[in-house]
Design an enzyme around this catalytic site. Structure first.
Site, PDB file in Angstrom:
ATOM      1  N   LYS A 109       0.669  -1.229  -0.046  1.00 63.67           N
ATOM      2  CA  LYS A 109       0.090   0.022   0.051  1.00 63.67           C
ATOM      3  C   LYS A 109       1.191   1.239  -0.122  1.00 63.67           C
ATOM      4  O   LYS A 109       1.731   1.531   1.003  1.00 63.67           O
ATOM      5  CB  LYS A 109      -1.074  -0.062   1.028  1.00 63.67           C
ATOM      6  CG  LYS A 109      -2.150   1.224   0.967  1.00 63.67           C
ATOM      7  CD  LYS A 109      -2.647   1.515   2.301  1.00 63.67           C
ATOM      8  CE  LYS A 109      -2.222   2.546   3.095  1.00 63.67           C
ATOM      9  NZ  LYS A 109      -1.579   3.904   2.493  1.00 63.67           N
TER      10      LYS A 109
ATOM     11  N   GLY B 299       6.971   4.621   8.464  1.00 67.66           N
ATOM     12  CA  GLY B 299       6.000   5.670   8.683  1.00 67.66           C
ATOM     13  C   GLY B 299       6.374   6.316  10.073  1.00 67.66           C
ATOM     14  O   GLY B 299       7.752   6.149  10.511  1.00 67.66           O
ATOM     15  N   SER B 300       5.335   6.647  10.567  1.00 69.28           N
ATOM     16  CA  SER B 300       5.363   7.485  11.881  1.00 69.28           C
ATOM     17  C   SER B 300       5.711   6.510  12.963  1.00 69.28           C
ATOM     18  O   SER B 300       5.119   5.230  12.857  1.00 69.28           O
ATOM     19  CB  SER B 300       4.459   8.623  12.144  1.00 69.28           C
ATOM     20  OG  SER B 300       3.433   7.859  11.980  1.00 69.28           O
ATOM     21  N   THR B 301       6.181   6.875  14.096  1.00 67.88           N
ATOM     22  CA  THR B 301       6.121   6.118  15.268  1.00 67.88           C
ATOM     23  C   THR B 301       4.852   5.736  15.797  1.00 67.88           C
ATOM     24  O   THR B 301       4.456   4.394  16.253  1.00 67.88           O
ATOM     25  CB  THR B 301       6.921   6.682  16.496  1.00 67.88           C
ATOM     26  OG1 THR B 301       8.286   6.672  15.836  1.00 67.88           O
ATOM     27  CG2 THR B 301       7.082   5.819  17.598  1.00 67.88           C
TER      28      THR B 301
ATOM     29  N   GLY C 116       3.520   3.190  13.575  1.00 67.09           N
ATOM     30  CA  GLY C 116       3.930   1.870  13.916  1.00 67.09           C
ATOM     31  C   GLY C 116       3.544   1.151  15.019  1.00 67.09           C
ATOM     32  O   GLY C 116       3.483  -0.145  15.137  1.00 67.09           O
TER      33      GLY C 116
ATOM     34  N   GLU D 156      10.328   0.581  10.235  1.00 67.16           N
ATOM     35  CA  GLU D 156      11.233   1.840  10.001  1.00 67.16           C
ATOM     36  C   GLU D 156      10.693   3.037  10.318  1.00 67.16           C
ATOM     37  O   GLU D 156       9.728   3.430   9.451  1.00 67.16           O
ATOM     38  CB  GLU D 156      11.591   1.754   8.295  1.00 67.16           C
ATOM     39  CG  GLU D 156      13.061   2.212   8.470  1.00 67.16           C
ATOM     40  CD  GLU D 156      12.915   3.732   8.090  1.00 67.16           C
ATOM     41  OE1 GLU D 156      13.055   4.463   8.862  1.00 67.16           O
ATOM     42  OE2 GLU D 156      12.823   4.221   7.021  1.00 67.16           O
TER      43      GLU D 156
ATOM     44  N   GLU E 203      10.174  14.889  15.917  1.00 72.54           N
ATOM     45  CA  GLU E 203      10.659  14.858  14.532  1.00 72.54           C
ATOM     46  C   GLU E 203       9.662  15.867  13.672  1.00 72.54           C
ATOM     47  O   GLU E 203       8.294  15.752  13.783  1.00 72.54           O
ATOM     48  CB  GLU E 203      10.145  13.454  14.101  1.00 72.54           C
ATOM     49  CG  GLU E 203      10.947  13.324  12.351  1.00 72.54           C
ATOM     50  CD  GLU E 203      10.597  11.871  12.153  1.00 72.54           C
ATOM     51  OE1 GLU E 203       9.443  11.147  12.302  1.00 72.54           O
ATOM     52  OE2 GLU E 203      11.536  11.505  11.182  1.00 72.54           O
TER      53      GLU E 203
HETATM   54  P1  NAD Z   1       1.802   7.658   8.661  1.00 73.63           P
HETATM   55  O1  NAD Z   1       2.723   6.794   9.545  1.00 73.63           O
HETATM   56  O2  NAD Z   1       0.495   8.264   9.118  1.00 73.63           O
HETATM   57  O3  NAD Z   1       1.692   7.073   7.265  1.00 73.63           O
HETATM   58  C1  NAD Z   1       2.762   6.109   6.608  1.00 73.63           C
HETATM   59  C2  NAD Z   1       1.946   5.063   5.995  1.00 73.63           C
HETATM   60  O4  NAD Z   1       1.047   4.518   6.995  1.00 73.63           O
HETATM   61  C3  NAD Z   1       1.028   5.587   5.037  1.00 73.63           C
HETATM   62  O5  NAD Z   1       0.925   4.445   3.755  1.00 73.63           O
HETATM   63  C4  NAD Z   1      -0.459   5.399   5.651  1.00 73.63           C
HETATM   64  O6  NAD Z   1      -1.454   5.472   4.944  1.00 73.63           O
HETATM   65  C5  NAD Z   1      -0.073   4.344   6.302  1.00 73.63           C
HETATM   66  N1  NAD Z   1      -1.044   4.215   7.688  1.00 73.63           N
HETATM   67  C6  NAD Z   1      -1.711   5.145   8.297  1.00 73.63           C
HETATM   68  N2  NAD Z   1      -2.447   4.708   9.486  1.00 73.63           N
HETATM   69  C7  NAD Z   1      -2.217   3.270   9.344  1.00 73.63           C
HETATM   70  C8  NAD Z   1      -2.888   2.485   9.981  1.00 73.63           C
HETATM   71  N3  NAD Z   1      -3.500   2.499  11.028  1.00 73.63           N
HETATM   72  N4  NAD Z   1      -2.357   0.942   9.659  1.00 73.63           N
HETATM   73  C9  NAD Z   1      -1.590   0.805   8.953  1.00 73.63           C
HETATM   74  N5  NAD Z   1      -1.135   1.697   7.890  1.00 73.63           N
HETATM   75  C10 NAD Z   1      -1.473   3.161   8.320  1.00 73.63           C
HETATM   76  O7  NAD Z   1       2.879   9.064   8.380  1.00 73.63           O
HETATM   77  P2  NAD Z   1       2.308  10.227   7.680  1.00 73.63           P
HETATM   78  O8  NAD Z   1       0.952  10.808   8.398  1.00 73.63           O
HETATM   79  O9  NAD Z   1       2.432   9.867   6.327  1.00 73.63           O
HETATM   80  O10 NAD Z   1       3.408  11.158   8.403  1.00 73.63           O
HETATM   81  C11 NAD Z   1       3.411  11.589   9.614  1.00 73.63           C
HETATM   82  C12 NAD Z   1       4.545  11.675  10.330  1.00 73.63           C
HETATM   83  O11 NAD Z   1       5.554  10.389  10.290  1.00 73.63           O
HETATM   84  C13 NAD Z   1       5.734  12.702   9.605  1.00 73.63           C
HETATM   85  O12 NAD Z   1       5.660  13.903   9.794  1.00 73.63           O
HETATM   86  C14 NAD Z   1       7.057  12.103   9.829  1.00 73.63           C
HETATM   87  O13 NAD Z   1       7.369  12.343  11.304  1.00 73.63           O
HETATM   88  C15 NAD Z   1       6.661  10.435  10.091  1.00 73.63           C
HETATM   89  N6  NAD Z   1       7.173   9.824   8.771  1.00 73.63           N
HETATM   90  C16 NAD Z   1       8.425   9.356   8.756  1.00 73.63           C
HETATM   91  C17 NAD Z   1       8.802   8.701   7.593  1.00 73.63           C
HETATM   92  C18 NAD Z   1      10.218   7.789   7.620  1.00 73.63           C
HETATM   93  O14 NAD Z   1      10.500   7.534   6.699  1.00 73.63           O
HETATM   94  N7  NAD Z   1      10.182   7.218   8.467  1.00 73.63           N
HETATM   95  C19 NAD Z   1       8.167   8.730   6.464  1.00 73.63           C
HETATM   96  C20 NAD Z   1       6.849   9.428   6.529  1.00 73.63           C
HETATM   97  C21 NAD Z   1       6.327   9.927   7.625  1.00 73.63           C
END
Ligand code: NAD
Length: 489
Positions: A172, A225-227, A230, A247, A382
């Protein structure tokens, strides 16, 4: 433009018929309407992946490798289209998409294409009369959820090792940046990846992402994605005890000692935070300067930050594009106020640019803020934007305390001419990656991942192949005379 889900080798609408527009962050205009996967589409994709798994996992590894090598060639042949799509959807300056993202994506598929038939089990020296060996088997159907900051590269980091090891995939992309992943799906079909092996489901995190993490038919989930998300993924994966790889975020310390080559450190620190508008988990977002050289450093760094050319990512001269969404732009700008409230001082930027041609986009000026203390929010949280927090230190002990004083532990850098100190710090820094006299180097052979709240598991290299396989231990009685355990006569 309309874009569909990719399930079982075909582009198809979501069963619900739902779509979401994906926007160009340069001016917030609509680029495409994209089908949004629901739970029933995840079910369809998992079923297709399960059906494809026996043949794909039993295909000779060299043959899987050959297909990935062909994919790498196709990616290179389509460099211009992929680079433009990525820039349009994410805001990456075209020169970066073309010279970094696409070549690194092709390089990643090529590396793991070569790896496919070189990753092997072991023979273990057990007791006489027995042969014991291990098989590295694919995990099965893996779920992969990626963010919006490097869609092309991050999907490659996840899909290439998973495919080399013989897994099938339900992936996804982030809902706001699905376009390049869908193009890769098209190239995968051309390269000869059979139907059902890779399924691409643009969709909302709270719906499709959450269900992928929960799905009983998925054996492993790899998430970037975000902690906060995660944690949700870990909780959702508990139902069938999925293997989990995370990650997550970071707050990279970039430490400049008083003996560093200042010109190199200034340039490296600017790349560390401003490349991709700072939207990188490994961004060098805490710039830690030895107090003796702090002023001299900033005398060079601030003019460099101010001179970075902001503009339309499609313009060849642009060095920094917009952030990837308006929502994220507001979040990044909110940290300027958060910093000020705790006594922080803006040294440069701190606002959206005022130029008319950028006013409709998600731009933020390269921002440099000095924090009052290293415990302040702008030195701990972050921000994920072109926003660097400046801190100073007086000696090695204090530098280490500050550098290790966050809950994250992803990437860190240090600049020094002192070799023993460099290695001492590389050992002592709480981080998954350390760069000495450089920052933000990545290579498909070099393990990538973090500790603490930055997650666990490693992408790239042999470690990635370990993550996407499980070990089976096989015992063979070759000539052992086993004394009966239960004597009856
Ligand atoms: P996020 O963690 O919400 O999104 C990352 C991915 O997870 C997206 O594909 C999203 O659709 C998906 N996602 C969201 N909720 C989910 C759930 N409940 N179950 C499974 N998947 C889900 O991150 P974001 O809103 O895109 O960004 C927010 C913050 O995350 C950023 O400001 C940054 O601090 C951090 N971030 C970190 C990285 C990284 O490379 N480590 C990348 C993007 C964002």
């Amino acid at each position: 433009m309309r874009r569909q889900l990719f399930i079982n080798g075909e582009f198809t609408d979501a069963l619900s018929g739902e779509t979401l527009p994906t926007l160009n962050p340069h001016d917030n205009s609509v680029i495409a309407e994209v089908a949004m996967a629901g739970r029933e589409d995840v079910d369809r994709a998992v079923a297709a992946a399960q059906k494809a798994f026996p043949a794909w996992s039993r295909m000779p590894a060299a043959e899987r490798g050959r297909i990935l090598l062909k994919l790498a060639d196709l990616i290179e042949q389509n460099t211009e289209e992929l680079a433009r799509l990525e820039s349009l959807d994410t805001g990456h300056p075209l020169r970066d998409s073309r010279n970094l993202d696409v070549p690194r994506t092709a390089g990643c598929y090529r590396y793991f294409g070569g790896m496919a038939d070189k990753f092997q089990g072991e023979t273990i020296p057990v007791e006489a009369g027995f042969l014991n060996y291990t098989l590295r088997e694919p995990v099965g159907v893996v779920g992969q959820v990626v963010p919006w900051n490097f869609p092309l590269m991050f999907t490659a980091w996840k899909m290439a090792p998973a495919l080399a090891a013989g897994n099938c995939i339900v992936i996804k992309p982030a809902e706001i940046t699905p376009l390049s992943t869908l193009k890769i799906a098209e190239l995968m079909a051309q390269a000869g990846i059979p139907a059902g092996v890779v399924n691409v489901l643009p969709g909302l995190g709270s719906v499709a992402g959450q269900y992928i993490a929960e799905h009983p038919g998925i054996a492993k989930i790899a998430f970037t994605g975000s902690t906060a998300t995660g944690r949700r993924v870990v909780a959702a994966s508990a139902g069938n005890l999925k293997k989990v790889q995370l990650e997550l975020g970071g707050k990279g310390a970039n430490i400049v000692f008083d003996d560093a080559n200042l010109a190199a450190a200034v340039n490296g620190a600017a790349f560390a935070i401003f490349h991709n508008q700072g939207q990188a988990c490994i961004a060098g977002s805490r710039l830690m300067l030895h107090e003796k050289i702090a002023d001299a450093f900033l005398d060079q760094f601030l003019p460099l930050a101010r001179s970075i050319r902001l503009g339309n990512p499609m313009d060849e001269a642009t060095e920094m594009g917009p952030l990837t969404s308006a929502q994220h732009q507001q979040r990044v700008l909110s940290y300027v106020e958060i910093g000020r409230e705790q006594g922080g001082e803006v040294l440069s930027g701190g606002c959206a640019p005022t130029a008319e041609e950028l006013a409709r986009g998600c731009y933020v000026e390269p921002t440099v803020m000095r924090a009052k203390t290293w415990r302040d929010r702008i030195a701990q949280e972050e921000v994920f934007g072109p926003f660097v927090t400046v801190l100073t230190f007086k000696d090695e002990a204090e530098a280490l305390e500050i550098a290790n004083g966050t809950e994250y532990g992803l990437g860190s850098g240090l600049w020094t001419a002192n070799l023993p100190r460099a290695h001492r710090f590389a050992r002592e820094l709480r981080a998954g990656m350390v760069w000495i006299n450089s920052y933000k180097r990545v290579n498909p052979g070099s393990p990538f991942g973090g500790v603490g709240l930055s997650g666990y598991g490693r992408e790239m290299g042999f470690d990635a192949m370990r993550e996407y396989t499980q070990v089976k231990s096989v015992w063979v009685n070759v000539d052992a005379q086993i004394q009966p355990h239960y004597r009856r006569s």
